[in-house]
Write an enzyme that holds these catalytic residues in place. Structure first.
Site, PDB file in Angstrom:
ATOM      1  CG  ASP A  26      -1.819   1.223   1.312  1.00 34.59           C
ATOM      2  OD1 ASP A  26      -2.365   1.604   0.253  1.00 34.59           O
ATOM      3  OD2 ASP A  26      -1.987   1.817   2.391  1.00 34.59           O
ATOM      4  CB  SER A  27       0.267   4.800  -0.573  1.00 38.95           C
ATOM      5  OG  SER A  27      -0.870   4.917   0.254  1.00 38.95           O
ATOM      6  CB  CYS A  89      -3.352   0.352  -2.342  1.00 37.91           C
ATOM      7  SG  CYS A  89      -3.480   2.065  -2.854  1.00 37.91           S
ATOM      8  CG  ASN A  90      -9.767   0.468  -2.568  1.00 39.64           C
ATOM      9  OD1 ASN A  90     -10.716  -0.169  -2.984  1.00 39.64           O
ATOM     10  ND2 ASN A  90      -9.387   0.388  -1.315  1.00 39.64           N
ATOM     11  CB  THR A  91      -5.190   4.671  -5.162  1.00 38.22           C
ATOM     12  OG1 THR A  91      -6.028   5.150  -4.114  1.00 38.22           O
ATOM     13  CG2 THR A  91      -4.934   5.779  -6.152  1.00 38.22           C
ATOM     14  CD  GLU A 162       0.156   6.848   5.928  1.00 41.58           C
ATOM     15  OE1 GLU A 162       1.230   6.838   6.559  1.00 41.58           O
ATOM     16  OE2 GLU A 162      -0.290   5.844   5.334  1.00 41.58           O
ATOM     17  CB  CYS A 192      -9.493   4.760   0.592  1.00 44.53           C
ATOM     18  SG  CYS A 192      -7.855   5.267   1.185  1.00 44.53           S
ATOM     19  CG  HIS A 194      -4.873   5.095   4.346  1.00 40.78           C
ATOM     20  ND1 HIS A 194      -4.351   4.609   3.170  1.00 40.78           N
ATOM     21  CD2 HIS A 194      -3.819   5.539   5.073  1.00 40.78           C
ATOM     22  CE1 HIS A 194      -3.035   4.767   3.189  1.00 40.78           C
ATOM     23  NE2 HIS A 194      -2.687   5.329   4.329  1.00 40.78           N
TER      24      HIS A 194
HETATM   25  N1  DGL Z   1      -4.796   3.219   0.816  1.00 40.74           N
HETATM   26  C1  DGL Z   1      -4.971   3.692  -0.496  1.00 40.74           C
HETATM   27  C2  DGL Z   1      -6.242   3.176  -1.116  1.00 40.74           C
HETATM   28  O1  DGL Z   1      -6.753   2.151  -0.716  1.00 40.74           O
HETATM   29  C3  DGL Z   1      -4.892   5.146  -0.816  1.00 40.74           C
HETATM   30  C4  DGL Z   1      -4.140   6.101   0.003  1.00 40.74           C
HETATM   31  C5  DGL Z   1      -3.368   7.090  -0.834  1.00 40.74           C
HETATM   32  O2  DGL Z   1      -3.930   8.058  -1.365  1.00 40.74           O
HETATM   33  O3  DGL Z   1      -2.167   6.865  -0.941  1.00 40.74           O
HETATM   34  O4  DGL Z   1      -6.752   3.767  -2.040  1.00 40.74           O
END
Ligand code: DGL
Length: 271
Positions: A26-27, A89-91, A162, A192, A194
């Site tokens: 993930d990010s 991570c969805n993104t 974060e 997301c 997070h």
């Molecule tokens: N955790 C990431 C997601 O599921 C996104 C967080 C980010 O913008 O880096 O989309």
């Protein structure tokens, strides 16, 4: 060549190889919400979690940028021995849907399982909280069609999560304003990873909705794939979990401590 053994070089040169482990990335810390589910249900698997803090957040970057970063992360984890990679991570998932579809036994994205889980809970009135890039990608829409009533870009929440700011006045106001359009939905997707960490805060402003996150549905798919592709694999004797951050190692240790998540090893790596 000569290898320096000065402490900094040691850290930078560190090469972990853990054959047949599960790779997750993930990010940042968001994917830990998926990791925790995997760890709970597959306690005998070795796991490497890659937190790409150097590039966090992903949600405000371009699709091309996130795509290149995601491919690099996958290659890194596979070089470290991953038999498959969970893109927690969805993104990142939204930027490489085609690559995931081409490698169904080695790459597991979060969007399809999460969308299908939401469909099961909903009577056709689904809302989505995701990063701006995920919303723009239209990938959730492609699985949900007209059942997706509202998709809200909430990239502004990510840096707060974060930083473990779940409860400040600013956070409360942001959540309230994002929730405004969601009054008439019956199911809300936390699109997301997070956002799982502020599920309680979101539920308190939308008490009537069922909230679906990526952890459980993604882990279900992971277990199906492992059963199919590694049916004779026996459990590892001494399992190991490793947390690799592309950001600051001290900060990573602090974040994990405040989330009460324990890894056997934590270290920084440039990738
Ligand atoms: N955790 C990431 C997601 O599921 C996104 C967080 C980010 O913008 O880096 O989309």
């Amino acid at each position: 060549g000569v290898r320096l053994v000065g402490s900094e070089m040691c850290i930078r040169d560190r090469e972990t190889h853990m054959k047949d482990c599960i790779g997750i990335f993930d990010s940042g810390i968001g994917g830990l919400s998926v990791y925790e589910e995997i760890r709970k249900r597959l306690p005998d698997e070795n796991i490497i979690y890659l937190a790409d803090e150097a590039n966090c957040p992903y949600g405000t970057k371009t699709r091309e940028e996130v795509r290149a970063i995601s491919i690099k992360n996958i290659e890194t984890l596979m070089k470290m021995g991953a038999k498959l990679v969970v893109i927690a991570c969805n993104t990142a998932t939204s930027s490489i849907v085609d690559t995931i579809e081409e490698n169904p036994n080695r790459l597991i994205g979060v969007i399809q399982p999460t969308a299908l889980a939401a469909k099961q809970h909903s009577k056709g009135r689904i809302g989505l909280f995701a990063t701006d890039l995920t919303v723009k990608s239209g990938v959730y829409q492609s699985y949900l069609n007209n059942e997706l009533k509202f998709a809200e870009g909430c990239s502004d929440l990510v840096p707060h999560i974060e930083a473990h700011d779940y409860n400040s006045q600013e956070m409360k106001e942001m959540i309230l304003s994002h929730a405004e359009k969601m009054k008439n939905i019956d199911t809300l997707i936390l699109g997301c990873t997070h956002f799982k960490f502020i599920k309680k805060e979101i539920q308190s402003v939308l008490p009537h909705v069922v909230i679906v996150d990526s952890g459980e549905p993604t882990c279900n798919i992971l277990i199906d794939i492992l059963t199919k592709t590694h049916p004779f694999e026996r459990n590892h004797q001494d399992t190991k979990t490793i947390y690799v951050t592309t950001g600051d190692e001290t900060k990573a240790r602090e974040q994990l401590k405040s989330l009460h998540i324990i890894f056997d090893e934590i270290y920084h790596k440039d990738i």
